[in-house]
Design an enzyme around this catalytic site. Structure first.
Site, PDB file in Angstrom:
ATOM      1  N   ASP A 134       0.858  -1.194   0.000  1.00 43.58           N
ATOM      2  CA  ASP A 134       0.000   0.000   0.000  1.00 43.58           C
ATOM      3  C   ASP A 134       0.897   1.248   0.000  1.00 43.58           C
ATOM      4  OD1 ASP A 134      -2.185   1.648   0.223  1.00 43.58           O
ATOM      5  OD2 ASP A 134      -2.813   0.968   2.199  1.00 43.58           O
ATOM      6  N   GLY A 173       3.890   1.181   0.926  1.00 44.66           N
ATOM      7  CA  GLY A 173       5.217   0.660   0.578  1.00 44.66           C
ATOM      8  C   GLY A 173       6.184   0.668   1.752  1.00 44.66           C
ATOM      9  N   LYS A 209      -1.350  -1.811  -4.652  1.00 43.41           N
ATOM     10  CA  LYS A 209      -2.310  -0.699  -4.596  1.00 43.41           C
ATOM     11  C   LYS A 209      -1.551   0.628  -4.604  1.00 43.41           C
ATOM     12  CE  LYS A 209      -6.192   0.635  -1.655  1.00 43.41           C
ATOM     13  NZ  LYS A 209      -5.648   1.182  -0.393  1.00 43.41           N
TER      14      LYS A 209
HETATM   15  C1  PRP Z   1      -0.712  -4.843   6.051  1.00 43.78           C
HETATM   16  C2  PRP Z   1      -0.259  -5.754   4.919  1.00 43.78           C
HETATM   17  C3  PRP Z   1       1.152  -5.324   4.657  1.00 43.78           C
HETATM   18  C4  PRP Z   1       1.123  -3.852   4.998  1.00 43.78           C
HETATM   19  C5  PRP Z   1       1.042  -3.044   3.733  1.00 43.78           C
HETATM   20  O1  PRP Z   1      -0.328  -5.398   7.267  1.00 43.78           O
HETATM   21  O2  PRP Z   1      -0.328  -7.112   5.269  1.00 43.78           O
HETATM   22  O3  PRP Z   1       2.072  -6.004   5.480  1.00 43.78           O
HETATM   23  O4  PRP Z   1      -0.034  -3.617   5.813  1.00 43.78           O
HETATM   24  O5  PRP Z   1       0.959  -1.684   4.028  1.00 43.78           O
HETATM   25  P1  PRP Z   1       2.062  -0.614   3.629  1.00 43.78           P
HETATM   26  O6  PRP Z   1       2.508  -0.869   2.211  1.00 43.78           O
HETATM   27  O7  PRP Z   1       1.282   0.671   3.762  1.00 43.78           O
HETATM   28  O8  PRP Z   1       3.198  -0.709   4.611  1.00 43.78           O
HETATM   29  P2  PRP Z   1      -0.942  -4.959   8.673  1.00 43.78           P
HETATM   30  O9  PRP Z   1       0.026  -4.036   9.342  1.00 43.78           O
HETATM   31  O10 PRP Z   1      -2.338  -4.484   8.483  1.00 43.78           O
HETATM   32  O11 PRP Z   1      -0.905  -6.308   9.506  1.00 43.78           O
HETATM   33  P3  PRP Z   1      -1.636  -7.716   9.200  1.00 43.78           P
HETATM   34  O12 PRP Z   1      -0.991  -8.279   7.935  1.00 43.78           O
HETATM   35  O13 PRP Z   1      -1.302  -8.524  10.411  1.00 43.78           O
HETATM   36  O14 PRP Z   1      -3.113  -7.473   9.025  1.00 43.78           O
END
Ligand code: PRP
Length: 173
Positions: A99, A101, A127
């Site tokens: 998302d 990154g 995304k």
């Molecule tokens: C989500 C997803 C990625 C990260 C992407 O994890 O699984 O690891 O966010 O976001 P970014 O590109 O903005 O860094 P989350 O922290 O929600 O934890 P989870 O996988 O345990 O739900």
């Protein structure tokens, strides 16, 4: 919240077979380790590794979830680090979504220092709307511009990870 399917379970499975073929072609005969980023990637990971025509080593990481502040302060760490060495191996990091990154760029940087032969990023959803760090997703399942999505590992308040497809959540009118 209203929930609308945007990618069906069938479409995901079809795309994963294509991605599995591509990864198998690229790494046939090479030392490969696949890394699942918990929790979100666990379902995608389980399907992806079963679509490979090779037998990589497998490991799991979980980043600390102190919220985005931690990332900007540069003090991210693992709540679960890898258990296997990646030295002299090719690495594929498997994410459910890239998302902003921030998570993946942090993780790549940390793993890069451990002496792998290469690091590639594989994400079911690439995304773009909120991207802050220019990250190249080497194997992207689906490219989306925007939307708050859940399902197939992705959660909202820890729910909906169990859905077979990807859904967009919108507030009720
Ligand atoms: C989500 C997803 C990625 C990260 C992407 O994890 O699984 O690891 O966010 O976001 P970014 O590109 O903005 O860094 P989350 O922290 O929600 O934890 P989870 O996988 O345990 O739900």
């Amino acid at each position: 919240m209203k929930k609308k399917e945007i990618i069906s379970g069938e479409a995901i499975q079809k795309r994963i077979r294509e991605m599995g073929n591509e990864i198998s072609r690229d790494f046939q005969g090479k030392p490969l380790i696949t890394v699942c980023v918990l929790k979100g990637a666990f379902i995608f990971y389980a399907d992806l590794i079963r679509s490979l025509s090779m037998d990589p080593e497998m490991d799991f990481v979980r980043m600390s979830s102190y919220g985005q502040q931690t990332f900007s302060s540069g003090k991210v760490h693992f709540s679960k680090d890898m258990e296997l060495s990646i030295k002299d191996k090719h690495v594929i990091i498997v994410e459910d979504i890239v998302d902003t990154g921030k998570s993946i760029s942090y993780l790549s940087r940390v793993l890069e220092a451990r002496g792998p032969l290469s690091i590639k990023i594989c994400a079911l959803i690439d995304k773009h709307e909120r991207r802050e760090i220019p990250v190249k997703v080497d194997y992207a399942g689906f490219v989306l511009q925007k939307g708050f999505i859940v399902g197939y590992g992705l959660d909202y308040a820890e729910k909906y990870r169990n859905l077979s497809g990807i859904y967009e959540l919108t507030p009720e009118e």
